[in-house]
Design an enzyme around this catalytic site. Sequence first.
Site, PDB file in Angstrom:
ATOM      1  N   THR A  26     -24.123  10.147  -2.831  1.00 54.88           N
ATOM      2  CA  THR A  26     -23.167  11.159  -3.288  1.00 54.88           C
ATOM      3  C   THR A  26     -22.660  11.946  -2.094  1.00 54.88           C
ATOM      4  O   THR A  26     -23.453  12.445  -1.297  1.00 54.88           O
ATOM      5  CB  THR A  26     -23.877  12.093  -4.290  1.00 54.88           C
ATOM      6  OG1 THR A  26     -24.109  11.347  -5.487  1.00 54.88           O
ATOM      7  CG2 THR A  26     -23.038  13.317  -4.613  1.00 54.88           C
ATOM      8  N   HIS A 178     -27.789   3.967 -13.099  1.00 51.56           N
ATOM      9  CA  HIS A 178     -28.636   4.936 -12.393  1.00 51.56           C
ATOM     10  C   HIS A 178     -29.785   5.326 -13.316  1.00 51.56           C
ATOM     11  O   HIS A 178     -29.634   6.176 -14.190  1.00 51.56           O
ATOM     12  CB  HIS A 178     -27.797   6.151 -12.007  1.00 51.56           C
ATOM     13  CG  HIS A 178     -28.446   7.018 -10.962  1.00 51.56           C
ATOM     14  ND1 HIS A 178     -29.790   6.964 -10.683  1.00 51.56           N
ATOM     15  CD2 HIS A 178     -27.926   7.945 -10.119  1.00 51.56           C
ATOM     16  CE1 HIS A 178     -30.069   7.832  -9.711  1.00 51.56           C
ATOM     17  NE2 HIS A 178     -28.950   8.436  -9.348  1.00 51.56           N
ATOM     18  N   ASN A 181     -34.261   9.058 -10.061  1.00 47.22           N
ATOM     19  CA  ASN A 181     -34.053  10.413  -9.517  1.00 47.22           C
ATOM     20  C   ASN A 181     -33.888  11.535 -10.535  1.00 47.22           C
ATOM     21  O   ASN A 181     -33.194  12.520 -10.287  1.00 47.22           O
ATOM     22  CB  ASN A 181     -32.850  10.412  -8.548  1.00 47.22           C
ATOM     23  CG  ASN A 181     -33.133   9.565  -7.316  1.00 47.22           C
ATOM     24  OD1 ASN A 181     -34.279   9.207  -7.068  1.00 47.22           O
ATOM     25  ND2 ASN A 181     -32.103   9.231  -6.560  1.00 47.22           N
ATOM     26  N   TYR A 183     -32.350  11.722 -13.449  1.00 42.74           N
ATOM     27  CA  TYR A 183     -31.126  11.855 -14.260  1.00 42.74           C
ATOM     28  C   TYR A 183     -31.395  11.297 -15.667  1.00 42.74           C
ATOM     29  O   TYR A 183     -32.534  10.980 -16.004  1.00 42.74           O
ATOM     30  CB  TYR A 183     -29.943  11.199 -13.542  1.00 42.74           C
ATOM     31  CG  TYR A 183     -29.670  11.907 -12.232  1.00 42.74           C
ATOM     32  CD1 TYR A 183     -29.231  13.239 -12.231  1.00 42.74           C
ATOM     33  CD2 TYR A 183     -29.929  11.304 -11.011  1.00 42.74           C
ATOM     34  CE1 TYR A 183     -29.027  13.931 -11.039  1.00 42.74           C
ATOM     35  CE2 TYR A 183     -29.735  11.989  -9.813  1.00 42.74           C
ATOM     36  CZ  TYR A 183     -29.283  13.299  -9.836  1.00 42.74           C
ATOM     37  OH  TYR A 183     -29.095  13.989  -8.669  1.00 42.74           O
ATOM     38  N   ASN A 238     -35.510  16.151  -8.662  1.00 49.01           N
ATOM     39  CA  ASN A 238     -34.968  16.775  -9.868  1.00 49.01           C
ATOM     40  C   ASN A 238     -36.037  17.072 -10.917  1.00 49.01           C
ATOM     41  O   ASN A 238     -35.781  17.011 -12.116  1.00 49.01           O
ATOM     42  CB  ASN A 238     -33.828  15.938 -10.455  1.00 49.01           C
ATOM     43  CG  ASN A 238     -32.619  15.981  -9.559  1.00 49.01           C
ATOM     44  OD1 ASN A 238     -32.237  17.045  -9.071  1.00 49.01           O
ATOM     45  ND2 ASN A 238     -32.016  14.829  -9.300  1.00 49.01           N
TER      46      ASN A 238
HETATM   47  C1  FNR Z   1     -28.703  10.182  -1.923  1.00 53.02           C
HETATM   48  N1  FNR Z   1     -29.377   9.360  -2.837  1.00 53.02           N
HETATM   49  C2  FNR Z   1     -28.749   8.979  -4.005  1.00 53.02           C
HETATM   50  N2  FNR Z   1     -29.364   8.135  -4.884  1.00 53.02           N
HETATM   51  C3  FNR Z   1     -28.733   7.684  -5.979  1.00 53.02           C
HETATM   52  O1  FNR Z   1     -29.306   6.892  -6.723  1.00 53.02           O
HETATM   53  N3  FNR Z   1     -27.442   8.084  -6.251  1.00 53.02           N
HETATM   54  C4  FNR Z   1     -26.762   8.934  -5.459  1.00 53.02           C
HETATM   55  O2  FNR Z   1     -25.598   9.249  -5.732  1.00 53.02           O
HETATM   56  C5  FNR Z   1     -27.443   9.429  -4.301  1.00 53.02           C
HETATM   57  N4  FNR Z   1     -26.843  10.319  -3.465  1.00 53.02           N
HETATM   58  C6  FNR Z   1     -27.411  10.670  -2.269  1.00 53.02           C
HETATM   59  C7  FNR Z   1     -26.719  11.457  -1.348  1.00 53.02           C
HETATM   60  C8  FNR Z   1     -27.254  11.732  -0.100  1.00 53.02           C
HETATM   61  C9  FNR Z   1     -26.448  12.530   0.887  1.00 53.02           C
HETATM   62  C10 FNR Z   1     -28.556  11.266   0.231  1.00 53.02           C
HETATM   63  C11 FNR Z   1     -29.158  11.540   1.592  1.00 53.02           C
HETATM   64  C12 FNR Z   1     -29.256  10.501  -0.678  1.00 53.02           C
HETATM   65  C13 FNR Z   1     -30.651   8.726  -2.449  1.00 53.02           C
HETATM   66  C14 FNR Z   1     -30.389   7.522  -1.543  1.00 53.02           C
HETATM   67  O3  FNR Z   1     -29.727   6.492  -2.250  1.00 53.02           O
HETATM   68  C15 FNR Z   1     -31.704   6.922  -0.986  1.00 53.02           C
HETATM   69  O4  FNR Z   1     -32.545   6.602  -2.064  1.00 53.02           O
HETATM   70  C16 FNR Z   1     -32.435   7.871  -0.051  1.00 53.02           C
HETATM   71  O5  FNR Z   1     -31.560   8.399   0.924  1.00 53.02           O
HETATM   72  C17 FNR Z   1     -33.595   7.165   0.653  1.00 53.02           C
HETATM   73  O6  FNR Z   1     -33.112   6.064   1.426  1.00 53.02           O
HETATM   74  P1  FNR Z   1     -32.983   6.170   3.029  1.00 53.02           P
HETATM   75  O7  FNR Z   1     -31.977   7.228   3.317  1.00 53.02           O
HETATM   76  O8  FNR Z   1     -34.355   6.557   3.537  1.00 53.02           O
HETATM   77  O9  FNR Z   1     -32.574   4.801   3.489  1.00 53.02           O
END
Ligand code: FNR
Length: 370
Positions: A26, A178, A181, A183, A238
């Site tokens: 996001t 999704h 997390n 939701y 969350n």
């Molecule tokens: C996320 N993450 C996330 N997950 C998801 O399912 N939908 C989303 O829209 C988002 N948005 C989002 C925004 C930002 C800025 C971050 C940093 C993270 C979680 C993301 O997909 C991922 O699971 C985590 O960042 C862990 O992976 P990495 O960053 O360690 O490779």
Amino acid sequence: MSSPLFTPFQAGALRLANRVVMAPLTRNRAPGGLPNDLMVEYYRQRASAGLIITEGTAITPQGQGYADVPGLYSTEQLDGWRKVTRAVHEAGGRIVTQLWHVGRVSHVDLQPHHALPLAPSAIRAHTKTVLIRDGVPTFVETSPPRALDLEEIPGIVRDYAHAARFAIDAGFDGVEIHGANGYLVDQFLKTGSNQRHDDYGGPIPNRARFALEVVRAVADAVGADRTGIRLSPVTPANDVQDAHPQPLFEYLVRHLAPLGLAYIHVIEGATGGARVLEDRPFDYDALRTAWRSHGGTGAWMVNNGYDRALAEQALAQGADLVAFGRPFIANPDLVERLRRGGPFNTPERATFYGGGAHGYTDYPALADAG
Ligand code: FNR
């Protein structure tokens, strides 16, 4: 040396050039919920990923929980996404969208008619969302939610299927539900957020019912081989928790397995944090075994804190795809950088959520760096 990370993979109907997936991120750069030209550029830059999963995309106005996130319920939004998918395809990539209903993780200021956010039970999440106030992204506590009436649930399931059909019309290669997390789907799954006394609460089969209905409806709408789901068994993100996550998630994947999904996407540990949580132990190998032994043929995708070495280890131990989040924010050509062993740009937190091109489309690729 060649690495399995850079070999092609077929996930359901999705033919991927490599095993490196861009995780959903996001970025709050869609004012009015509309995908725009800046987003076209951002996704185009990252098209060398084997698969791009878009940022969470609201399936309805009620499914919206953060300022300036895109949706997929109006024809205007569909037209905006069409430009994104065309750009990614022209650059040789594959892209699915993440179908998102935030449930209780919202604020009355983001809801139609300032109504209360919807949830399995009227239990407030102690977490924050982002509003834009006077042009500045501002973190605020989420609003207390209203429990969904039993009669309202089929309509929400249909909303997922409708958005999935829109996604295919917009040129996406598939969709990711999704389910992670904290939701809506995750809220139904877990005891901490679901205290219903009807067919959608109580024992595991009841708490898993909503997730399974959503997956079946989406798979019926666009094909199981173009449908994936994201899960996060133990994340505290969350404010969710479950009393017994291991049997809950094994039940869920056992029932997902025969459906013929393109993939299961599992966040290991706390999203964006520790991969192993002492107070929330979880056996991910057992989860994958439950999926495979019940006929799961799609890809097993893992995420959270991966680098190249850890990704190669995961592939050697039975994963098929590895999703990278933060590394893709800062490295549009992450695949090439992983191939070369670096160097990697560092993601800048201050520009993660909201803003313009800075910290979004201006991270250099290796060629730009000279
Ligand atoms: C996320 N993450 C996330 N997950 C998801 O399912 N939908 C989303 O829209 C988002 N948005 C989002 C925004 C930002 C800025 C971050 C940093 C993270 C979680 C993301 O997909 C991922 O699971 C985590 O960042 C862990 O992976 P990495 O960053 O360690 O490779």
